[in-house]
Scaffold this motif. Sequence first.
Motif, PDB file in Angstrom:
ATOM      1  N   THR A   1      -8.535  24.812  24.264  1.00 29.13           N
ATOM      2  CA  THR A   1      -9.219  23.524  24.419  1.00 29.13           C
ATOM      3  C   THR A   1      -8.305  22.341  24.119  1.00 29.13           C
ATOM      4  N   ARG A   2      -7.118  22.610  23.585  1.00 28.10           N
ATOM      5  CA  ARG A   2      -6.134  21.543  23.356  1.00 28.10           C
ATOM      6  C   ARG A   2      -5.170  21.394  24.534  1.00 28.10           C
TER       7      ARG A   2
ATOM      8  N   TYR B   1      -5.048  27.659  21.185  1.00 27.46           N
ATOM      9  CA  TYR B   1      -6.252  26.819  21.210  1.00 27.46           C
ATOM     10  C   TYR B   1      -6.369  26.211  22.607  1.00 27.46           C
TER      11      TYR B   1
ATOM     12  N   ILE C   1     -11.066  19.459  26.795  1.00 29.53           N
ATOM     13  CA  ILE C   1     -11.510  20.689  27.442  1.00 29.53           C
ATOM     14  C   ILE C   1     -12.492  21.403  26.527  1.00 29.53           C
ATOM     15  N   LEU C   2     -13.583  21.865  27.096  1.00 31.77           N
ATOM     16  CA  LEU C   2     -14.557  22.672  26.375  1.00 31.77           C
ATOM     17  C   LEU C   2     -14.553  24.077  26.939  1.00 31.77           C
ATOM     18  N   HIS C   3     -14.640  25.071  26.042  1.00 37.29           N
ATOM     19  CA  HIS C   3     -14.733  26.464  26.486  1.00 37.29           C
ATOM     20  C   HIS C   3     -16.170  26.721  26.898  1.00 37.29           C
TER      21      HIS C   3
ATOM     22  N   PHE D   1     -14.031  27.028  31.739  1.00 36.58           N
ATOM     23  CA  PHE D   1     -13.790  25.834  30.943  1.00 36.58           C
ATOM     24  C   PHE D   1     -14.346  24.617  31.674  1.00 36.58           C
TER      25      PHE D   1
END
Length: 194
Positions: A58-59, A56, A103-105, A111
Motif C-alpha cells: 500500500t506504500r 508494504y 493504495i488500499l488493499h 488493490f
Amino acid sequence: MESAIFRTAPFAGLTGVYAIDPVHSTIGFSVRYGMVTNVRGKFTAFEGLVKLDGEYPTRSEAYLSVQTCSVDTGYPERDAHATGPDFLDAATFPLMSFRSGGILHAGNDRFRMAGHLLIKDIELPVHVDLGFRGASRDARRRECLGFTGTATLRRSDWGLDGTRALATGGVLISDNVKVTLDIRAVRLDQAQGV
C-alpha cells in the motif's frame, strides 16, 4: 516466452522500481457512441514508473505520462477529432499524466489506487481498481510485473465537452469514459531495450 513465475504473495521479493514497457502494455478506453454502441481506442505513446514496496504494497507508487496526440481508434478522422480542440487539444496540451496518492488493499491480489489525473491543465482525483497479475522473468531473465486496471471518468470534468444532443434523445458521445490498463513493467536496472 515467460518463465520462472513467482508467487504473487508475499510481495517482498518484488520490491524495486519498474519501467512500464509500452511495447507489451495497453492503455485503452471505450465510450458509448450514438446511444447504441461503444467506440474503443487506445493511446500508443506513453511511459511510466511503478515503485513497488513489496513489504508494504500500500506504500507503492505509480506515475504515468501519455502523449495526447497518440489516440488510435482505428479511424483517422475520428482520431483527429479526439485530439483536436473539442477534446484533448493535443497541439496545446501534448501530455496528460497520472500520479498515485495512495493504495488500499482490496483482498487477494486486488488493490484500489487513488491518484490525480492531469488533462488540459486540470488536475482532479481519480480511483483506479487494480489487479496484480503476477511476476516473472522473461526470456532475457529480466524481472517483470503485470497488472490490470480500470477507471471510469467523466470527460466533462476535464473540459472535454465536444458533443451534441441527438434528435431522438440522449447525446452523440457519452460523458462517461471507461479506461482500461493492461501493464507489463520491467525492473528499471534491467529495462534497457524493453
